[in-house]
Enzyme design. Structure first.
Site, short mmCIF file in Angstrom:
data_model
loop_
_atom_site.label_atom_id
_atom_site.label_comp_id
_atom_site.label_asym_id
_atom_site.label_seq_id
_atom_site.Cartn_x
_atom_site.Cartn_y
_atom_site.Cartn_z
N LYS A 56 -6.01 0.33 -14.43
CA LYS A 56 -5.79 -0.87 -14.48
C LYS A 56 -6.26 -2.43 -15.40
O LYS A 56 -5.52 -3.18 -15.53
CB LYS A 56 -6.37 -2.19 -12.76
CG LYS A 56 -5.65 -0.65 -11.74
CD LYS A 56 -4.73 -2.10 -11.29
CE LYS A 56 -3.90 -0.83 -10.05
NZ LYS A 56 -2.73 -1.56 -9.63
N LYS B 50 4.77 6.57 -11.50
CA LYS B 50 4.88 5.88 -10.42
C LYS B 50 5.49 5.11 -9.65
O LYS B 50 5.22 4.41 -10.58
CB LYS B 50 3.81 6.50 -9.12
CG LYS B 50 2.73 5.66 -9.13
CD LYS B 50 1.80 5.53 -7.38
CE LYS B 50 1.37 4.64 -7.27
NZ LYS B 50 1.50 2.87 -6.46
N LYS C 183 4.94 -1.51 -6.74
CA LYS C 183 4.99 -2.80 -6.71
C LYS C 183 5.04 -3.31 -8.12
O LYS C 183 5.36 -4.47 -8.40
CB LYS C 183 4.00 -3.43 -5.37
CG LYS C 183 4.81 -3.09 -3.54
CD LYS C 183 3.64 -3.36 -2.72
CE LYS C 183 2.57 -2.49 -2.26
NZ LYS C 183 1.45 -2.65 -2.68
P1 ATP Z 1 0.32 -1.84 -6.01
O1 ATP Z 1 1.81 -1.59 -7.61
O2 ATP Z 1 -0.01 -3.18 -5.67
O3 ATP Z 1 -0.96 -0.75 -6.12
P2 ATP Z 1 1.79 0.40 -4.79
O4 ATP Z 1 3.04 0.09 -5.14
O5 ATP Z 1 1.08 1.16 -5.38
O6 ATP Z 1 1.27 -1.19 -5.16
P3 ATP Z 1 -0.38 0.43 -2.69
O7 ATP Z 1 -1.23 -1.11 -1.43
O8 ATP Z 1 -1.38 0.51 -4.51
O9 ATP Z 1 0.88 0.47 -3.57
O10 ATP Z 1 -0.50 1.66 -1.80
C1 ATP Z 1 -0.20 1.99 -0.68
C2 ATP Z 1 0.18 3.18 0.09
O11 ATP Z 1 1.25 4.12 -1.06
C3 ATP Z 1 -0.98 4.54 -0.87
O12 ATP Z 1 -1.33 5.39 0.15
C4 ATP Z 1 -0.54 5.25 -1.63
O13 ATP Z 1 -0.28 6.39 -2.18
C5 ATP Z 1 1.03 5.12 -1.56
N1 ATP Z 1 2.13 5.21 -2.71
C6 ATP Z 1 1.98 4.12 -3.72
N2 ATP Z 1 2.90 4.19 -4.48
C7 ATP Z 1 3.11 5.57 -4.05
C8 ATP Z 1 4.60 6.53 -4.65
N3 ATP Z 1 4.82 6.02 -5.71
N4 ATP Z 1 4.95 8.16 -4.10
C9 ATP Z 1 3.98 7.92 -2.62
N5 ATP Z 1 3.37 6.88 -2.01
C10 ATP Z 1 2.81 5.98 -2.69
MG MG Z 2 -1.43 0.60 -5.49
#
Ligand code: ATP
Ligand code: MG
Length: 354
Positions: free
Chosen positions: A113, A196, A199
């Site tokens: 980050k 990965k 969002k």
């Molecule tokens: P941001 O970019 O805002 O951090 P994010 O997509 O990483 O969004 P989070 O809210 O941080 O989402 O994570 C929510 C859940 O989804 C967590 O348990 C995280 O491990 C899981 N997760 C997020 N992205 C992935 C992915 N690409 N594959 C598998 N699990 C995921």
């Molecule tokens: Mg995340």
């Protein structure tokens, strides 16, 4: 015997995508029968990266709809918004006093980050893992279903618990364990398949569960396949598409296209078309339930009100134990007297000395 507790949460930072679903929400749903589950919309965590306050509440509401449409059942699980329960931040402060800064600087997501938002590096970003530890142990949760990217945070949470217990001479919290689904722990981005799906990488990089069919098709058709010269190994982009096809397509579709790949005759456009169709088909029930929920604001409010009320009972009990162990004040009714039945804690000798 009381059921063991599960806790997990997602940041209200945009529409949930296939990674969130496969990495986390799918297990949430499966765990609902065997555990007492608490699923949170973690808006305090959402504040750690740049965001628009005017959009926050709408995002919380959309995420609640996503949880429900995906199959989180408020009859069996407790649904909450983190900021409605002040105990989360209260406990985070307390746990912060036993967490060496050096532990936090090592956390990989913190370093990522910092690179992503070099002008947005603040104390809250550094202490993200402390708040997450507080979220979990506030409910004495033992199981935390998450994607692979969260493993370092869970390791940190266990270290914090051990140190808290050691310094205050108590045993209040179980050490929380991550539950990671091996085959879906890490779904990759469509535009940058070596990262990965997130969002925060933007809508082109992900398939949101709520994406309309034409958008799903468009994004899959534009997904990155081979980036470099063709090598021995399947490129990360193609591997990700095959991975998704395995999860959402039929066995025959997968076997057929995989055989073509092995024979060197695969046209990526066919892989993409088949995958897009499979995703559109699979996500249709979700879209339908989502549309129904959009039209029932009274139900949504009831779900959250009830969830927050139930969570508060657990949170307050834990805080009473924690504050007592730390020599803190519970409220105006019990100022100097330690609550009955609590042994004086062993003291916090050596706190802060690593
Ligand atoms: P941001 O970019 O805002 O951090 P994010 O997509 O990483 O969004 P989070 O809210 O941080 O989402 O994570 C929510 C859940 O989804 C967590 O348990 C995280 O491990 C899981 N997760 C997020 N992205 C992935 C992915 N690409 N594959 C598998 N699990 C995921
Ligand atoms: Mg995340």
């Amino acid at each position: 015997m009381a059921r063991k507790r599960v806790f997990s949460g997602i940041r209200p930072t945009g529409q949930i995508h296939l990674g969130n679903y496969l990495g986390a929400i799918k297990s949430w749903i499966e765990l609902q029968d065997r555990y007492e589950c608490i699923y949170a919309i973690v808006d305090y965590h959402g504040m750690t990266t740049p965001y628009d306050p005017a959009e926050m509440r709408a995002n919380v509401r959309e995420l609640l709809i996503d949880y429900l449409a995906a199959g989180v059942d408020p009859e069996r699980s407790i649904l909450i918004v983190q900021s409605a329960l002040p105990e989360h931040t209260e406990l985070a402060w307390i746990l912060g006093t036993v967490t060496p800064v050096s532990w936090l600087e090592r956390v990989p997501t913190y370093k990522e980050k910092v690179e992503q938002h070099p002008d947005y590096v603040h104390l809250g970003l550094l202490s993200y893992g402390v708040l997450m530890a507080a979220d979990i142990v506030l409910y004495k949760a033992e199981v935390v279903p998450v994607g692979e990217d969260q493993l370092p945070h869970l390791e940190l949470a266990r270290e914090i618990v051990r140190r808290f217990h050691h310094l205050f001479g108590v045993r209040i919290f179980p050490e929380p364990q991550a539950l990671v689904q091996e085959d879906t722990a890490r779904i990759m981005s469509l535009t940058e398949p070596e990262k990965k799906m997130s969002k925060s990488l933007g809508p082109r990089s992900l398939i949101a569960l709520a994406d309309p069919p034409e958008e799903i098709r468009d994004k899959i058709m534009k997904a990155v396949t081979d980036t470099g010269p063709a090598g021995e190994e399947m490129s990360p982009g193609v591997a990700n598409l095959f991975h998704l096809l395995k999860l959402f397509g039929t066995e025959e579709e997968y076997a057929q296209l995989r055989a073509e790949y092995d024979a060197g005759t695969l046209r990526y456009v066919n892989l993409k078309r088949t995958l897009a169709d499979a995703l559109i088909r699979s996500l249709e029930p979700f879209r339908r339930r989502r549309a129904e929920l959009e039209n029932d604001p009274a139900y949504l409010e009831r779900v959250l009100r009830e969830g927050i009320r139930r969570a508060r009972v657990i949170a307050r009990q834990t805080m009473e134990e924690v504050k007592t162990a730390c020599g803190l004040m519970l409220d105006e009714t019990s100022l100097w007297q330690a609550p009955v039945g609590t042994a004086a804690a062993g003291g916090k000798e050596g706190a802060g000395t690593g």
